[in-house]
Design a protein around this motif. Structure first.
Motif, PDB file in Angstrom:
ATOM      1  N   LYS A  35       0.833  -1.206   0.000  1.00 14.35           N
ATOM      2  CA  LYS A  35       0.000   0.000   0.000  1.00 14.35           C
ATOM      3  C   LYS A  35       0.868   1.258   0.000  1.00 14.35           C
ATOM      4  CE  LYS A  35      -3.616  -2.144   2.857  1.00 14.35           C
ATOM      5  NZ  LYS A  35      -4.352  -2.043   4.145  1.00 14.35           N
ATOM      6  N   GLU A  39      -2.783   5.178   2.063  1.00 15.61           N
ATOM      7  CA  GLU A  39      -3.719   4.064   2.086  1.00 15.61           C
ATOM      8  C   GLU A  39      -3.639   3.295   3.392  1.00 15.61           C
ATOM      9  OE1 GLU A  39      -5.014   0.306  -0.800  1.00 15.61           O
ATOM     10  OE2 GLU A  39      -3.320   1.604  -1.327  1.00 15.61           O
ATOM     11  N   SER A  43      -7.080   2.928   5.436  1.00 16.47           N
ATOM     12  CA  SER A  43      -7.678   1.602   5.664  1.00 16.47           C
ATOM     13  C   SER A  43      -6.583   0.626   6.058  1.00 16.47           C
ATOM     14  CB  SER A  43      -8.402   1.129   4.404  1.00 16.47           C
ATOM     15  OG  SER A  43      -7.540   1.205   3.280  1.00 16.47           O
ATOM     16  N   PRO A  48      -4.734  -4.286  -0.183  1.00 14.02           N
ATOM     17  CA  PRO A  48      -4.384  -3.182  -1.095  1.00 14.02           C
ATOM     18  C   PRO A  48      -5.326  -3.137  -2.296  1.00 14.02           C
ATOM     19  CG  PRO A  48      -2.778  -4.963  -1.241  1.00 14.02           C
ATOM     20  CD  PRO A  48      -3.649  -5.277  -0.067  1.00 14.02           C
ATOM     21  N   LYS A  49      -5.652  -1.927  -2.733  1.00 12.28           N
ATOM     22  CA  LYS A  49      -6.567  -1.774  -3.866  1.00 12.28           C
ATOM     23  C   LYS A  49      -5.926  -2.209  -5.175  1.00 12.28           C
ATOM     24  CE  LYS A  49      -8.990   2.052  -1.620  1.00 12.28           C
ATOM     25  NZ  LYS A  49      -9.353   3.499  -1.689  1.00 12.28           N
TER      26      LYS A  49
END
Length: 274
Positions: A35, A39, A43, A48-49
């Motif tokens: 991340k 980030e 969160s 991780p997005k």
């Protein structure tokens, strides 16, 4: 007593729960290393997005992590090797040869378990200074070797004493010398103890922060625990870089543990089947 189906199911459920609890911090550390810093704050517990290794690339550019990694590998590996060799030979002598000084010599090793080595930091510092080993990786290797031998001798001596003396007698009838009995006959039988010694001492040398902080000043000679301190800023800390460094530093320990654990299980089951 035979376990019922319900009892076995409960045991499996509890085992899986404990495994999840043990693995959760590792998964959280790895996911945080992927991340960005923002980030992580937004969160911290989520995945991780996007999958990106930019943090790891940035880590190698921000600090001389390759030097830190090599120093830790060199110090830990050589220390464990020296500890294992010297402790195994000393334990073989203490368990198989009986002289009037054997008990006193064994007690001398036990004293090393009772006295914390950090209490002698000032004499150690002066000793390393007189030897010209300040700011040298060899100072760490010598200290880790000296501090790891007592507990290793204690563990290995106990295992040597459990081996039947008839094995040695049969080997000597076949013409084996003392060293051949030690190397070819007894040493392969104490693999569980050797695995324990390797794991304990490798983790201690790899994770130690105190002695590298005292004896190492040059940036290129620092080990990972001390070198990672540069990532802690006075006003701001890049947690993504820190988690990336921790993830990379944990990989060698996991590899050593898995390899030693396999040897441990093989040693336990070696005599189960004829």
């Amino acid at each position: 007593m035979k376990m019922t189906v319900g009892g076995r199911a409960v045991s499996y459920v509890l085992a899986y729960l404990f495994a999840l609890l043990a693995l959760y911090p590792i998964v959280l550390m790895i996911s945080s290393s992927l991340k960005t810093n923002m980030e992580i704050f937004a969160s911290p517990l989520s995945l991780p997005k996007t999958f990106s290794l930019d943090t790891y690339k940035k880590l190698w550019e921000a600090v001389p992590y390759a030097d830190f990694l090599w120093n830790s590998v060199f110090v830990s590996t050589l220390s464990v090797l020296l500890i294992t060799v010297f402790s195994a030979m000393a334990a073989f002598y203490l368990s198989r040869f009986s002289f009037k000084w054997t008990a006193g010599l064994y007690f001398f090793f036990i004293i090393g378990l009772m006295i914390p080595i950090k209490l002698g930091i000032v004499p150690l510092f002066l000793l390393m200074k007189n030897l010209g080993l300040l700011n040298s990786l060899w100072s760490l290797i010598l200290i880790y070797t000296a501090s790891g031998i007592p507990i290793s001798v204690f563990i290995l001596t106990g295992f040597f004493r459990t081996l039947p003396i008839e094995l040695e007698e049969a080997a000597r009838i076949d013409g084996c010398s003392h060293f051949q009995v030690f190397w070819r006959v007894l040493l392969p039988l104490i693999r569980p103890a050797l695995a324990t010694v390797v794991i304990i001492n490798f983790i201690h040398a790899w994770n130690d922060f105190f002695f590298p902080l005292i004896f190492i000043q040059e940036e290129a000679l620092k080990t990972i625990p001390v070198g990672m301190m540069v990532l802690f800023g006075e006003y701001e800390t890049d947690w993504s870089l820190l988690f990336a460094g921790l993830t990379l530093s944990a990989l060698p320990m996991i590899v050593v543990f898995l390899m030693a654990s396999r040897q441990f299980m093989e040693g336990l089951t070696a005599g189960a089947v004829k």
